[in-house]
Design a protein around this motif. Structure first.
Motif, PDB file in Angstrom:
ATOM      1  N   TYR A 100       0.827  -1.211   0.000  1.00 44.02           N
ATOM      2  CA  TYR A 100       0.000   0.000   0.000  1.00 44.02           C
ATOM      3  C   TYR A 100       0.863   1.263   0.000  1.00 44.02           C
ATOM      4  O   TYR A 100       0.653   2.169  -0.816  1.00 44.02           O
ATOM      5  CB  TYR A 100      -0.938  -0.003   1.209  1.00 44.02           C
ATOM      6  N   VAL A 110       0.993   4.196  -2.985  1.00 40.91           N
ATOM      7  CA  VAL A 110       0.658   5.600  -2.709  1.00 40.91           C
ATOM      8  C   VAL A 110       1.847   6.477  -3.091  1.00 40.91           C
ATOM      9  O   VAL A 110       1.684   7.534  -3.707  1.00 40.91           O
ATOM     10  CB  VAL A 110       0.260   5.793  -1.230  1.00 40.91           C
ATOM     11  N   ALA A 113      -1.516  11.995  -3.107  1.00 38.39           N
ATOM     12  CA  ALA A 113      -1.228  10.905  -2.166  1.00 38.39           C
ATOM     13  C   ALA A 113      -2.211  10.863  -1.008  1.00 38.39           C
ATOM     14  O   ALA A 113      -2.565   9.783  -0.527  1.00 38.39           O
ATOM     15  CB  ALA A 113       0.190  11.039  -1.635  1.00 38.39           C
ATOM     16  N   MET A 157      -7.272   7.860  -2.297  1.00 33.26           N
ATOM     17  CA  MET A 157      -6.154   7.038  -1.835  1.00 33.26           C
ATOM     18  C   MET A 157      -6.331   6.611  -0.378  1.00 33.26           C
ATOM     19  O   MET A 157      -5.964   5.495  -0.010  1.00 33.26           O
ATOM     20  CB  MET A 157      -4.830   7.790  -1.988  1.00 33.26           C
ATOM     21  N   ILE A 185      -6.011   1.158  -5.711  1.00 31.79           N
ATOM     22  CA  ILE A 185      -4.837   1.971  -5.388  1.00 31.79           C
ATOM     23  C   ILE A 185      -3.735   1.713  -6.414  1.00 31.79           C
ATOM     24  O   ILE A 185      -3.037   2.638  -6.835  1.00 31.79           O
ATOM     25  CB  ILE A 185      -4.347   1.675  -3.955  1.00 31.79           C
TER      26      ILE A 185
END
Length: 178
Positions: free
Chosen positions: A103, A107, A136, A141, A151
């Protein structure tokens, strides 16, 4: 400007973006709390299944653990053919910590792409940096952290637009690169 200067002009903001993203998402980045909902009951089992298959030396053609078995290789949401998933699951078993890294990486990749897109549109460095931070930490997000697949798509979207713009400016497909 030399190639080293060009690399530094992107590398320094990219590292600063990474540091800010890690601080903001510190509970995920430092493994205090895992991602929730679909990330736990959908993404985690699928990627764990991929990693255990690779660890056993088997390509995950069939998933016998869900829906009485189904052809896993044909499920586009499993991200079986996504290079980042292949690298992450091949060399290391997919765990909750790996999901957090997954993750945070995506991002950050989206933020770097948005920074580069802003610079391509001739925004000054501060505006491009603010644009990257806004991307971001946008509601998409943050609010869709459970949907890793969304994502991933959002992470590469700025690069798609960036390369399209460069291709239109340079009129050569071969020159639409970083």
């Amino acid at each position: 400007m030399s190639n080293f200067g060009k690399i530094l002009r992107v590398l320094i903001p990219a590292l600063l973006l990474l540091a800010i993203i890690i601080v903001v998402f510190r509970e995920v980045a430092f493994f205090v709390h895992p991602l929730k909902w679909d990330a736990l009951d959908c993404t985690m089992p699928w990627k764990y299944f991929i990693s255990t298959c690779f660890a056993d030396g088997v390509f995950p053609f069939w998933n016998p653990y869900q829906h009485l078995g189904y052809p896993f290789y044909g499920d586009a949401q499993s991200t079986l053919y996504y290079p980042v998933t292949l690298i992450m699951t091949y060399f290391h078993g997919y765990t909750f910590k790996m999901q957090a890294v997954d993750y945070i990486f995506h991002v950050w990749a989206g933020a770097v792409g948005m920074y580069m897109l802003g610079r391509t549109f001739k925004f000054n460095e501060i505006i491009a940096f603010i644009l990257a931070l806004s991307y971001a930490f946008s509601g998409f997000m943050v609010g869709n952290a459970q949907h890793i697949y969304w994502i991933v798509s959002a992470a590469w979207l700025p690069f798609v637009v960036l390369f399209y713009v460069r291709m239109q400016e340079e009129q050569k497909i071969s020159q639409s690169r970083l």
